[in-house]
Motif scaffolding. Structure first.
Motif, PDB file in Angstrom:
ATOM      1  N   ALA A 106       0.852  -1.193   0.000  1.00  0.00           N
ATOM      2  CA  ALA A 106       0.000   0.000   0.000  1.00  0.00           C
ATOM      3  C   ALA A 106       0.883   1.236   0.000  1.00  0.00           C
ATOM      4  O   ALA A 106       2.102   1.159   0.218  1.00  0.00           O
ATOM      5  CB  ALA A 106      -0.916  -0.003   1.230  1.00  0.00           C
ATOM      6  N   ALA A 107       0.267   2.394  -0.242  1.00  0.00           N
ATOM      7  CA  ALA A 107       1.010   3.655  -0.214  1.00  0.00           C
ATOM      8  C   ALA A 107       0.049   4.798   0.082  1.00  0.00           C
ATOM      9  O   ALA A 107      -1.097   4.812  -0.383  1.00  0.00           O
ATOM     10  CB  ALA A 107       1.725   3.903  -1.540  1.00  0.00           C
ATOM     11  N   LEU A 108       0.521   5.746   0.856  1.00  0.00           N
ATOM     12  CA  LEU A 108      -0.196   6.998   1.095  1.00  0.00           C
ATOM     13  C   LEU A 108       0.441   8.039   0.192  1.00  0.00           C
ATOM     14  O   LEU A 108       1.517   8.559   0.487  1.00  0.00           O
ATOM     15  CB  LEU A 108      -0.090   7.403   2.568  1.00  0.00           C
ATOM     16  N   VAL A 109      -0.205   8.309  -0.946  1.00  0.00           N
ATOM     17  CA  VAL A 109       0.387   9.193  -1.950  1.00  0.00           C
ATOM     18  C   VAL A 109      -0.175  10.608  -1.886  1.00  0.00           C
ATOM     19  O   VAL A 109       0.417  11.531  -2.447  1.00  0.00           O
ATOM     20  CB  VAL A 109       0.205   8.611  -3.375  1.00  0.00           C
ATOM     21  N   ASN A 110      -1.305  10.800  -1.232  1.00  0.00           N
ATOM     22  CA  ASN A 110      -1.948  12.116  -1.140  1.00  0.00           C
ATOM     23  C   ASN A 110      -2.397  12.354   0.299  1.00  0.00           C
ATOM     24  O   ASN A 110      -3.592  12.353   0.594  1.00  0.00           O
ATOM     25  CB  ASN A 110      -3.124  12.184  -2.113  1.00  0.00           C
TER      26      ASN A 110
ATOM     27  N   LEU B 125       5.704  10.845  -4.809  1.00  0.00           N
ATOM     28  CA  LEU B 125       4.540  10.047  -5.195  1.00  0.00           C
ATOM     29  C   LEU B 125       3.465  11.024  -5.636  1.00  0.00           C
ATOM     30  O   LEU B 125       2.620  11.446  -4.861  1.00  0.00           O
ATOM     31  CB  LEU B 125       4.081   9.177  -4.016  1.00  0.00           C
ATOM     32  N   GLY B 126       3.536  11.415  -6.897  1.00  0.00           N
ATOM     33  CA  GLY B 126       2.690  12.485  -7.411  1.00  0.00           C
ATOM     34  C   GLY B 126       1.213  12.151  -7.398  1.00  0.00           C
ATOM     35  O   GLY B 126       0.810  10.996  -7.544  1.00  0.00           O
ATOM     36  N   ASN B 127       0.396  13.191  -7.254  1.00  0.00           N
ATOM     37  CA  ASN B 127      -1.058  13.009  -7.236  1.00  0.00           C
ATOM     38  C   ASN B 127      -1.647  12.860  -8.632  1.00  0.00           C
ATOM     39  O   ASN B 127      -2.848  12.594  -8.770  1.00  0.00           O
ATOM     40  CB  ASN B 127      -1.725  14.193  -6.529  1.00  0.00           C
ATOM     41  N   ASN B 128      -0.825  13.022  -9.674  1.00  0.00           N
ATOM     42  CA  ASN B 128      -1.311  12.874 -11.047  1.00  0.00           C
ATOM     43  C   ASN B 128      -1.009  11.498 -11.616  1.00  0.00           C
ATOM     44  O   ASN B 128      -1.029  11.304 -12.829  1.00  0.00           O
ATOM     45  CB  ASN B 128      -0.674  13.941 -11.943  1.00  0.00           C
ATOM     46  N   GLY B 129      -0.785  10.549 -10.739  1.00  0.00           N
ATOM     47  CA  GLY B 129      -0.440   9.197 -11.154  1.00  0.00           C
ATOM     48  C   GLY B 129       1.049   8.977 -11.027  1.00  0.00           C
ATOM     49  O   GLY B 129       1.845   9.920 -11.115  1.00  0.00           O
TER      50      GLY B 129
ATOM     51  N   ALA C  94      -4.157   9.070 -11.601  1.00  0.00           N
ATOM     52  CA  ALA C  94      -4.576  10.311 -10.950  1.00  0.00           C
ATOM     53  C   ALA C  94      -5.932  10.139 -10.273  1.00  0.00           C
ATOM     54  O   ALA C  94      -6.174  10.691  -9.193  1.00  0.00           O
ATOM     55  CB  ALA C  94      -4.627  11.444 -11.977  1.00  0.00           C
ATOM     56  N   ASP C  95      -6.817   9.369 -10.896  1.00  0.00           N
ATOM     57  CA  ASP C  95      -8.138   9.154 -10.301  1.00  0.00           C
ATOM     58  C   ASP C  95      -8.029   8.396  -8.981  1.00  0.00           C
ATOM     59  O   ASP C  95      -8.755   8.693  -8.023  1.00  0.00           O
ATOM     60  CB  ASP C  95      -9.020   8.370 -11.279  1.00  0.00           C
ATOM     61  N   GLN C  96      -7.117   7.427  -8.912  1.00  0.00           N
ATOM     62  CA  GLN C  96      -6.922   6.676  -7.675  1.00  0.00           C
ATOM     63  C   GLN C  96      -6.326   7.542  -6.574  1.00  0.00           C
ATOM     64  O   GLN C  96      -6.572   7.306  -5.389  1.00  0.00           O
ATOM     65  CB  GLN C  96      -6.029   5.466  -7.924  1.00  0.00           C
ATOM     66  N   ALA C  97      -5.528   8.547  -6.958  1.00  0.00           N
ATOM     67  CA  ALA C  97      -4.828   9.371  -5.976  1.00  0.00           C
ATOM     68  C   ALA C  97      -5.596  10.623  -5.565  1.00  0.00           C
ATOM     69  O   ALA C  97      -5.134  11.360  -4.690  1.00  0.00           O
ATOM     70  CB  ALA C  97      -3.465   9.778  -6.539  1.00  0.00           C
ATOM     71  N   ARG C  98      -6.751  10.864  -6.137  1.00  0.00           N
ATOM     72  CA  ARG C  98      -7.401  12.162  -5.934  1.00  0.00           C
ATOM     73  C   ARG C  98      -7.975  12.337  -4.533  1.00  0.00           C
ATOM     74  O   ARG C  98      -8.140  13.467  -4.055  1.00  0.00           O
ATOM     75  CB  ARG C  98      -8.509  12.359  -6.971  1.00  0.00           C
ATOM     76  N   ARG C  99      -8.290  11.236  -3.826  1.00  0.00           N
ATOM     77  CA  ARG C  99      -8.928  11.352  -2.509  1.00  0.00           C
ATOM     78  C   ARG C  99      -7.868  11.584  -1.432  1.00  0.00           C
ATOM     79  O   ARG C  99      -7.095  10.699  -1.099  1.00  0.00           O
ATOM     80  CB  ARG C  99      -9.754  10.120  -2.195  1.00  0.00           C
TER      81      ARG C  99
END
Length: 335
Positions: free
Chosen positions: A236-240, A299-303, A323-328
């Motif tokens: 797992a990763a916390l990217v945002n 770990l950019g929020n744009n993918g 990017a859609d996965q990282a948007r939240r």
């Protein structure tokens, strides 16, 4: 040397032909782009080198940043110079899938749904029947062959794509085709279902650790991870993270093997190959390790992509996210 003209064909599937009884069988797809140009995609379903069965992976819900880099649907052929940052595929560096998840299928066998041609039929015939569906075929182009009809579907001039499979880590007989960021594959888009399907193929003789410059196999490395090898994974990763920048991004590692792993010298890398060290020392079997990213790893929020490298710099595991996965904000992505 790498493939002469690597790229991607974006077109509509209009027909298909199985070659079940030839010396080197292919699964043939007839495609047409929005400009009316005809193409044939010749997809290998059997290897000329023993063992003959191909490795395959089919992802019915493919999500990856490469989807945002594709040319427009139906646009025909697009050449792709080697390197990251474009729509190029690389089975090792692109974190498209886990090689350990690939399975073997014979090219043709009696009965339904039990060979590679059946698998391709399952998706391609759906695309032929759906007027909105589009295929993206990655590989090497041939033609147009002026004055020659296509030998399978009869259109003129002959024109198409082959090498729709992994194109690096080859054995000595095919080493001349090695390169990086030039792997083949099939992506199918079904807009009515808001679904992408990916089909990836590789030969059993190909290596899964290759040189970053040449794509040649690195001597002394295993061709493919097996059940008896170390299975360190990015879980797992916390990217945002919530809150203002700089954000406290982190990656969660799992030792899925039954043995203690020594992580001394291991590193985590992002899509730009920036890397930071994993805390050195042992990680017990079944244990988790949360690793805050540092040293410029982003770990950019744009993918993006996250890659785990061992003490020799060899890829152990890799994941990607869109990017859609990282948007939240504040949500942890699981892989």
């Amino acid at each position: 040397m790498p493939l002469k003209e690597y790229g991607v064909l974006a077109a509509r599937a209009v027909d298909r032909r199985r070659e079940d009884a030839t010396d080197t069988p292919h699964y043939q797809i007839h495609l047409q782009d929005d400009g009316g140009r005809h193409f044939r995609a010749a997809v290998n379903v059997e290897s000329r080198q023993s063992p003959s069965e191909l490795l395959y992976l089919a992802d019915d819900n493919f999500r990856h940043p490469v989807l945002g880099l594709l040319p427009s649907a139906g646009s025909g052929w697009t050449a792709l110079p080697s390197g990251p940052g474009r729509a190029n595929l690389d089975f090792i560096r692109g974190n498209l899938f886990d090689p350990a998840a690939m399975r073997l299928l014979p090219p043709d066998a009696a009965g339904p749904d039990n060979d590679l041609a059946d698998l391709l039929d399952h998706y391609v015939l759906r695309a032929v029947a759906d007027p909105e569906a589009r295929l993206y075929v990655f590989g090497e182009r041939w033609g147009p062959e002026q004055g020659k009809d296509d030998k399978i579907f009869g259109f003129s001039p002959g024109n198409g794509v082959h090498d729709v499979h992994m194109n690096q880590g080859n054995s000595a007989a095919f080493r001349r085709d090695d390169g990086v960021w030039q792997d083949g594959g099939l992506l199918l888009h079904f807009p009515g279902e808001d679904r992408w399907v990916a089909v990836f193929l590789a030969f059993q003789s190909q290596a899964w650790h290759t040189d970053d410059a040449t794509g040649h196999a690195i001597e002394g490395t295993p061709p493919r991870r097996g059940p008896g090898e170390l299975q360190m994974r990015i879980l797992a990763a916390l990217v945002n993270p919530a809150g203002p920048a700089p954000e406290a991004e982190s990656v969660l590692l799992l030792n899925a093997s039954p043995e203690t792993a020594d992580l001394t010298g291991w590193r985590i890398a992002d899509r730009l190959k920036n890397s930071c060290p994993v805390p050195p020392g042992p990680l017990a079997a079944g244990a988790l390790l949360q690793l805050p990213v540092a040293d410029g790893v982003q770990l950019g929020n744009n993918g993006g992509m996250i890659t785990l490298l061992d003490s020799h710099g060899l890829k152990v595991h890799g994941v990607s996210y869109t990017a859609d996965q990282a948007r939240r904000e504040g949500w942890t992505l699981t892989f």
